[in-house]
Design a protein around this motif. Structure first.
Motif, PDB file in Angstrom:
ATOM      1  N   THR A 152      -0.244 -16.009  14.588  1.00  0.00           N
ATOM      2  CA  THR A 152       1.212 -16.079  14.736  1.00  0.00           C
ATOM      3  C   THR A 152       1.893 -15.412  13.531  1.00  0.00           C
ATOM      4  O   THR A 152       3.021 -14.967  13.627  1.00  0.00           O
ATOM      5  CB  THR A 152       1.674 -17.544  14.852  1.00  0.00           C
TER       6      THR A 152
ATOM      7  N   SER B  72      -3.541  -5.304  19.016  1.00  0.00           N
ATOM      8  CA  SER B  72      -4.079  -6.654  19.135  1.00  0.00           C
ATOM      9  C   SER B  72      -3.655  -7.495  17.932  1.00  0.00           C
ATOM     10  O   SER B  72      -3.626  -6.998  16.808  1.00  0.00           O
ATOM     11  CB  SER B  72      -5.617  -6.579  19.213  1.00  0.00           C
TER      12      SER B  72
ATOM     13  N   LEU C  20      -7.560  -9.742  10.715  1.00  0.00           N
ATOM     14  CA  LEU C  20      -8.948  -9.266  10.642  1.00  0.00           C
ATOM     15  C   LEU C  20      -9.758  -9.575  11.897  1.00  0.00           C
ATOM     16  O   LEU C  20     -10.948  -9.309  11.954  1.00  0.00           O
ATOM     17  CB  LEU C  20      -9.646  -9.913   9.433  1.00  0.00           C
ATOM     18  N   HIS C  21      -9.132 -10.147  12.911  1.00  0.00           N
ATOM     19  CA  HIS C  21      -9.858 -10.524  14.128  1.00  0.00           C
ATOM     20  C   HIS C  21     -10.152  -9.281  14.972  1.00  0.00           C
ATOM     21  O   HIS C  21      -9.234  -8.535  15.310  1.00  0.00           O
ATOM     22  CB  HIS C  21      -9.042 -11.523  14.945  1.00  0.00           C
ATOM     23  N   ASP C  22     -11.438  -9.091  15.309  1.00  0.00           N
ATOM     24  CA  ASP C  22     -11.734  -7.866  16.076  1.00  0.00           C
ATOM     25  C   ASP C  22     -12.553  -8.086  17.344  1.00  0.00           C
ATOM     26  O   ASP C  22     -12.829  -7.131  18.064  1.00  0.00           O
ATOM     27  CB  ASP C  22     -12.407  -6.810  15.190  1.00  0.00           C
TER      28      ASP C  22
ATOM     29  N   GLY D 120      -2.795  -7.049   8.411  1.00  0.00           N
ATOM     30  CA  GLY D 120      -2.896  -8.438   7.969  1.00  0.00           C
ATOM     31  C   GLY D 120      -3.833  -9.278   8.814  1.00  0.00           C
ATOM     32  O   GLY D 120      -4.094 -10.435   8.497  1.00  0.00           O
TER      33      GLY D 120
HETATM   34 CO1  B1M Z   1      -9.460 -16.928  12.951  1.00  0.00          CO
HETATM   35  N1  B1M Z   1      -7.956 -17.907  13.721  1.00  0.00           N
HETATM   36  N2  B1M Z   1      -8.596 -17.015  11.189  1.00  0.00           N
HETATM   37  N3  B1M Z   1     -11.080 -16.106  12.276  1.00  0.00           N
HETATM   38  N4  B1M Z   1     -10.221 -17.275  14.602  1.00  0.00           N
HETATM   39  C1  B1M Z   1      -7.964 -18.097  15.171  1.00  0.00           C
HETATM   40  C2  B1M Z   1      -7.239 -16.952  15.874  1.00  0.00           C
HETATM   41  C3  B1M Z   1      -7.215 -19.501  15.334  1.00  0.00           C
HETATM   42  C4  B1M Z   1      -6.522 -19.687  16.728  1.00  0.00           C
HETATM   43  C5  B1M Z   1      -8.248 -20.639  15.088  1.00  0.00           C
HETATM   44  C6  B1M Z   1      -7.660 -22.007  15.244  1.00  0.00           C
HETATM   45  O1  B1M Z   1      -6.952 -22.477  14.392  1.00  0.00           O
HETATM   46  N5  B1M Z   1      -7.969 -22.642  16.338  1.00  0.00           N
HETATM   47  C7  B1M Z   1      -6.255 -19.459  14.146  1.00  0.00           C
HETATM   48  C8  B1M Z   1      -4.884 -18.829  14.405  1.00  0.00           C
HETATM   49  C9  B1M Z   1      -3.778 -19.833  14.435  1.00  0.00           C
HETATM   50  C10 B1M Z   1      -2.473 -19.169  14.682  1.00  0.00           C
HETATM   51  O2  B1M Z   1      -2.094 -18.196  14.097  1.00  0.00           O
HETATM   52  N6  B1M Z   1      -1.766 -19.721  15.637  1.00  0.00           N
HETATM   53  C11 B1M Z   1      -7.074 -18.645  13.138  1.00  0.00           C
HETATM   54  C12 B1M Z   1      -6.847 -18.676  11.741  1.00  0.00           C
HETATM   55  C13 B1M Z   1      -5.822 -19.677  11.244  1.00  0.00           C
HETATM   56  C14 B1M Z   1      -7.559 -17.845  10.846  1.00  0.00           C
HETATM   57  C15 B1M Z   1      -7.398 -17.760   9.320  1.00  0.00           C
HETATM   58  C16 B1M Z   1      -5.959 -17.768   8.800  1.00  0.00           C
HETATM   59  C17 B1M Z   1      -8.235 -18.921   8.736  1.00  0.00           C
HETATM   60  C18 B1M Z   1      -8.178 -19.074   7.240  1.00  0.00           C
HETATM   61  O3  B1M Z   1      -8.486 -18.187   6.493  1.00  0.00           O
HETATM   62  N7  B1M Z   1      -7.756 -20.247   6.863  1.00  0.00           N
HETATM   63  C19 B1M Z   1      -8.116 -16.430   8.988  1.00  0.00           C
HETATM   64  C20 B1M Z   1      -7.171 -15.228   9.014  1.00  0.00           C
HETATM   65  C21 B1M Z   1      -7.848 -13.959   8.556  1.00  0.00           C
HETATM   66  C22 B1M Z   1      -7.016 -12.740   8.882  1.00  0.00           C
HETATM   67  O4  B1M Z   1      -7.093 -12.242   9.990  1.00  0.00           O
HETATM   68  N8  B1M Z   1      -6.221 -12.299   7.937  1.00  0.00           N
HETATM   69  C23 B1M Z   1      -9.084 -16.366  10.112  1.00  0.00           C
HETATM   70  C24 B1M Z   1     -10.321 -15.742  10.014  1.00  0.00           C
HETATM   71  C25 B1M Z   1     -11.249 -15.653  11.023  1.00  0.00           C
HETATM   72  C26 B1M Z   1     -12.625 -15.047  10.816  1.00  0.00           C
HETATM   73  C27 B1M Z   1     -12.628 -13.809   9.927  1.00  0.00           C
HETATM   74  C28 B1M Z   1     -13.501 -16.102  10.184  1.00  0.00           C
HETATM   75  C29 B1M Z   1     -13.077 -14.829  12.307  1.00  0.00           C
HETATM   76  C30 B1M Z   1     -12.811 -13.390  12.835  1.00  0.00           C
HETATM   77  C31 B1M Z   1     -14.050 -12.522  12.773  1.00  0.00           C
HETATM   78  C32 B1M Z   1     -13.892 -11.280  13.603  1.00  0.00           C
HETATM   79  O5  B1M Z   1     -13.063 -11.168  14.489  1.00  0.00           O
HETATM   80  N9  B1M Z   1     -14.755 -10.340  13.289  1.00  0.00           N
HETATM   81  C33 B1M Z   1     -12.157 -15.761  13.082  1.00  0.00           C
HETATM   82  C34 B1M Z   1     -12.364 -16.166  14.431  1.00  0.00           C
HETATM   83  C35 B1M Z   1     -13.643 -15.698  15.072  1.00  0.00           C
HETATM   84  C36 B1M Z   1     -11.431 -16.958  15.151  1.00  0.00           C
HETATM   85  C37 B1M Z   1     -11.582 -17.633  16.533  1.00  0.00           C
HETATM   86  C38 B1M Z   1     -12.448 -18.854  16.341  1.00  0.00           C
HETATM   87  C39 B1M Z   1     -12.147 -16.817  17.661  1.00  0.00           C
HETATM   88  C40 B1M Z   1     -11.448 -15.485  17.932  1.00  0.00           C
HETATM   89  C41 B1M Z   1     -12.281 -14.693  18.900  1.00  0.00           C
HETATM   90  O6  B1M Z   1     -13.053 -13.853  18.500  1.00  0.00           O
HETATM   91  N10 B1M Z   1     -12.196 -15.066  20.206  1.00  0.00           N
HETATM   92  C42 B1M Z   1     -10.056 -18.000  16.862  1.00  0.00           C
HETATM   93  C43 B1M Z   1      -9.921 -19.241  17.740  1.00  0.00           C
HETATM   94  C44 B1M Z   1      -9.763 -18.890  19.196  1.00  0.00           C
HETATM   95  O7  B1M Z   1      -9.322 -17.821  19.564  1.00  0.00           O
HETATM   96  N11 B1M Z   1     -10.053 -19.822  20.016  1.00  0.00           N
HETATM   97  C45 B1M Z   1      -9.418 -17.936  15.549  1.00  0.00           C
HETATM   98  C46 B1M Z   1     -12.970 -14.449  21.272  1.00  0.00           C
HETATM   99  C47 B1M Z   1     -12.201 -13.209  21.810  1.00  0.00           C
HETATM  100  C48 B1M Z   1     -12.969 -12.624  22.994  1.00  0.00           C
HETATM  101  O8  B1M Z   1     -10.945 -13.644  22.247  1.00  0.00           O
HETATM  102  O9  B1M Z   1      -9.735 -12.400  20.384  1.00  0.00           O
HETATM  103  O10 B1M Z   1      -8.467 -13.992  21.913  1.00  0.00           O
HETATM  104  P1  B1M Z   1      -9.554 -13.017  21.703  1.00  0.00           P
HETATM  105  O11 B1M Z   1      -9.332 -11.804  22.725  1.00  0.00           O
HETATM  106  C49 B1M Z   1      -9.008 -12.048  24.075  1.00  0.00           C
HETATM  107  C50 B1M Z   1      -7.505 -12.014  24.374  1.00  0.00           C
HETATM  108  O12 B1M Z   1      -6.720 -12.523  23.318  1.00  0.00           O
HETATM  109  C51 B1M Z   1      -7.248 -10.601  24.742  1.00  0.00           C
HETATM  110  O13 B1M Z   1      -8.470 -10.139  25.325  1.00  0.00           O
HETATM  111  C52 B1M Z   1      -9.581 -10.915  24.878  1.00  0.00           C
HETATM  112  C53 B1M Z   1     -10.320 -11.487  26.080  1.00  0.00           C
HETATM  113  O14 B1M Z   1     -10.671 -10.534  27.006  1.00  0.00           O
HETATM  114  N12 B1M Z   1      -6.856  -9.599  23.750  1.00  0.00           N
HETATM  115  C54 B1M Z   1      -6.175  -8.494  24.158  1.00  0.00           C
HETATM  116  C55 B1M Z   1      -7.089  -9.505  22.436  1.00  0.00           C
HETATM  117  N13 B1M Z   1      -6.563  -8.379  21.954  1.00  0.00           N
HETATM  118  C56 B1M Z   1      -5.990  -7.725  22.996  1.00  0.00           C
HETATM  119  C57 B1M Z   1      -5.320  -6.493  23.058  1.00  0.00           C
HETATM  120  C58 B1M Z   1      -4.844  -6.076  24.309  1.00  0.00           C
HETATM  121  C59 B1M Z   1      -5.022  -6.866  25.437  1.00  0.00           C
HETATM  122  C60 B1M Z   1      -5.689  -8.066  25.400  1.00  0.00           C
HETATM  123  O15 B1M Z   1      -4.207  -4.936  24.507  1.00  0.00           O
HETATM  124  C61 B1M Z   1      -4.186  -3.975  23.489  1.00  0.00           C
END
Ligand code: B1M
Length: 213
Positions: free
Chosen positions: A150, A146, A100-102, A98
């Protein structure tokens, strides 16, 4: 630093070419790969996250930024990975069903490869049964889950339960991470480890391996 700011700007504009050129130029200028990652790419993605939250940009804008981020990470990968000669162990990794974040998951994969692990990256939107299947197939030491939403984080518990049902829970160490994940949540779902970021994930995996060996 001006060049790192430019990389951040290009990422925010979703310019793959701009990010690639900027990252290459920064490497030519001997800026450390980790600095480029943190102060260029991740800084840009942080701004995107804020703007997304405040409804200043929408999904297509975020998607192109993530593509640009991944393009930059591909160039940095060889620099971030110090060639591990001997395999430190096998890790099956994926973003749960469910979700798609990678970008973060890809970063974890890179760091683990850098620490010498064989990483089997199942990609995104991975159902529990696929994790079970792959763990059995490759006889993995560690599974990395990962989740960025929520609404999908509870899927991690489903995966752990699937391991129990398949009778392999004791054979594999489960590490979880992602923005909404906390240590408390990890304990609640009986995961073995929580890592807050990719370098912590790599350190934990290294420690686990030392304990197994
Ligand atoms: Co999305 N998204 N997104 N999104 N997106 C978030 C996560 C969100 C926080 C944005 C916001 O509202 N501020 C929010 C989630 C809210 C919540 O649930 N609390 C959100 C939402 C709501 C959504 C959609 C529902 C939006 C919609 O359609 N209305 C939708 C859901 C789609 C789905 O997954 N089914 C959606 C879609 C997308 C895109 C597809 C457009 C795109 C993803 C593209 C892709 O990944 N190829 C996207 C993106 C890019 C984001 C944000 C802006 C950036 C995420 C990212 O890449 N961060 C994000 C906002 C944010 O995080 N500030 C957001 C950079 C990355 C390096 O950090 O992934 O956190 P992160 O990884 C970190 C740590 O978390 C950790 O290590 C990394 C750092 O070293 N980590 C691990 C991660 N996985 C780990 C596993 C481990 C250990 C550590 O061990 C196994």
């Amino acid at each position: 630093m001006e060049l790192l700011n430019q990389i951040s700007e290009k990422l925010q504009q979703g310019s793959v070419e701009g990010v690639e050129n900027g990252v290459n130029k920064a490497l030519e200028e001997n800026i450390e790969a980790e600095k480029i990652l943190h102060e260029g790419l991740m800084a840009g993605m942080k701004v995107i996250g804020e703007k997304f939250k405040n409804d200043e940009i929408f999904v297509p804008g975020v998607l192109v930024a993530a593509r640009a981020m991944n393009a930059g990470m591909v160039i940095l990968k060889p620099k971030l990975i110090e060639s591990g000669v001997e395999s430190a162990g096998k890790v099956v990794l994926g973003t749960v069903k469910g979700d798609l974040h990678d970008v973060g998951k890809n970063l974890v994969a890179m760091m683990l490869e850098g620490a010498g692990f064989e990483v089997y990256d199942l990609g995104t939107d991975v159902p529990a049964e696929k994790f079970v299947e792959k763990v059995k197939e490759v006889d993995a030491d560690i599974v990395g889950l990962s989740a960025l939403l929520t609404t999908t984080m509870n899927e991690m518990e489903t995966v752990i339960k699937a391991f129990e049902e398949a009778g392999i829970r004791d054979e594999v160490i489960v590490m979880v991470g992602g923005a909404p994940i906390t240590r408390e949540f990890a304990e609640e779902i009986s995961a073995d480890h929580y890592a807050k970021d990719a370098s912590e994930a790599s350190n934990i995996a290294g420690n686990i391996k030392r304990k197994i060996a």
